[in-house]
Enzyme design. Structure first.
Site, PDB file in Angstrom:
ATOM      1  N   TRP A 279      -5.288   2.002  10.281  1.00  0.00           N
ATOM      2  CA  TRP A 279      -5.422   1.830   8.834  1.00  0.00           C
ATOM      3  C   TRP A 279      -5.193   0.384   8.424  1.00  0.00           C
ATOM      4  CZ3 TRP A 279      -8.021   3.636   5.144  1.00  0.00           C
ATOM      5  CH2 TRP A 279      -7.680   3.423   3.808  1.00  0.00           C
TER       6      TRP A 279
ATOM      7  N   GLU B  88     -11.638   5.522   4.271  1.00  0.00           N
ATOM      8  CA  GLU B  88     -11.180   6.454   5.316  1.00  0.00           C
ATOM      9  C   GLU B  88     -12.285   6.722   6.333  1.00  0.00           C
ATOM     10  OE1 GLU B  88      -8.186   7.382   5.944  1.00  0.00           O
ATOM     11  OE2 GLU B  88      -7.115   7.124   4.056  1.00  0.00           O
TER      12      GLU B  88
ATOM     13  N   TYR C 218       0.845  -1.197   0.000  1.00  0.00           N
ATOM     14  CA  TYR C 218       0.000   0.000   0.000  1.00  0.00           C
ATOM     15  C   TYR C 218       0.886   1.254   0.000  1.00  0.00           C
ATOM     16  CZ  TYR C 218      -3.040   3.705   1.662  1.00  0.00           C
ATOM     17  OH  TYR C 218      -3.689   4.903   1.799  1.00  0.00           O
TER      18      TYR C 218
END
Length: 189
Positions: A47, A39, A17
């Site tokens: 995350w 998000e 990522y």
């Protein structure tokens, strides 16, 4: 071994990522919506939790198709509440549907969501020169403004911290630290 930003763990998923997506400018509305949805679900969580469930989210939310999500029925909402593969938060699931509807409204008003969101930086990423994690902000004056504007339009789960993380993810701001191999070497000062 490649030197990466301080927040990257030894997780292959996290590294991929970081290396291939984070901070890379995104102008495609479909991908922008995906990041907006992810998000918003990340609020209060790490995350990596979201990244680990990203494929589940993709499946549960029809490949992040905001046109479909905007039309979700109450029964689809209830099915999502039972889906163990995603974050089963009533408000976040409801906000995904609301935000999809508003996303379409923004597209109609500005031609694309991309045109709207990138207008805040005149279509050009802000390249920061942070050396360590202490320098990287959680919010900025700009994320405060975008958050306020999105909330005015009715978007949910778009506080300034979420908006700043969104800005980082879609490359509106490049916050790769100066010691990271992804830091853009040729910065226009």
């Amino acid at each position: 071994m490649k030197k990466r930003c301080f927040w990257v763990t030894d997780s292959k998923l996290y590294q991929d990522y970081h290396d291939n997506e984070w901070g890379k400018p995104v102008f495609n509305d479909e991908i922008l919506f995906e990041f907006l949805l992810l998000e918003s679900f990340q609020a209060g969580l790490s995350w990596i939790t979201i990244l680990n469930k990203r494929q589940n989210f993709k499946q549960a939310f029809d490949n992040f198709d905001y046109q479909k999500i905007a039309k979700y029925s109450e029964s689809k909402y209830n099915a999502l509440l039972k889906d163990k593969g995603i974050i089963r938060n009533k408000l976040k699931i409801r906000s995904a549907i609301t935000n999809a509807q508003l996303f379409i409204e923004v597209q109609q008003e500005y031609g694309s969501f991309s045109s709207f969101i990138w207008s805040y930086v005149n279509g050009k990423p802000i390249i920061n020169q942070f050396h360590n994690k202490e320098e990287v902000p959680a919010t900025t004056i700009l994320s405060d403004k975008i958050s306020k504007d999105l909330k005015k339009k009715g978007f949910k789960f778009v506080g300034s911290t979420i908006v700043y993380a969104f800005m980082q993810a879609i490359g509106m701001v490049n916050d790769h630290t100066t010691d990271c191999f992804k830091y853009p070497v040729h910065v226009n000062s």
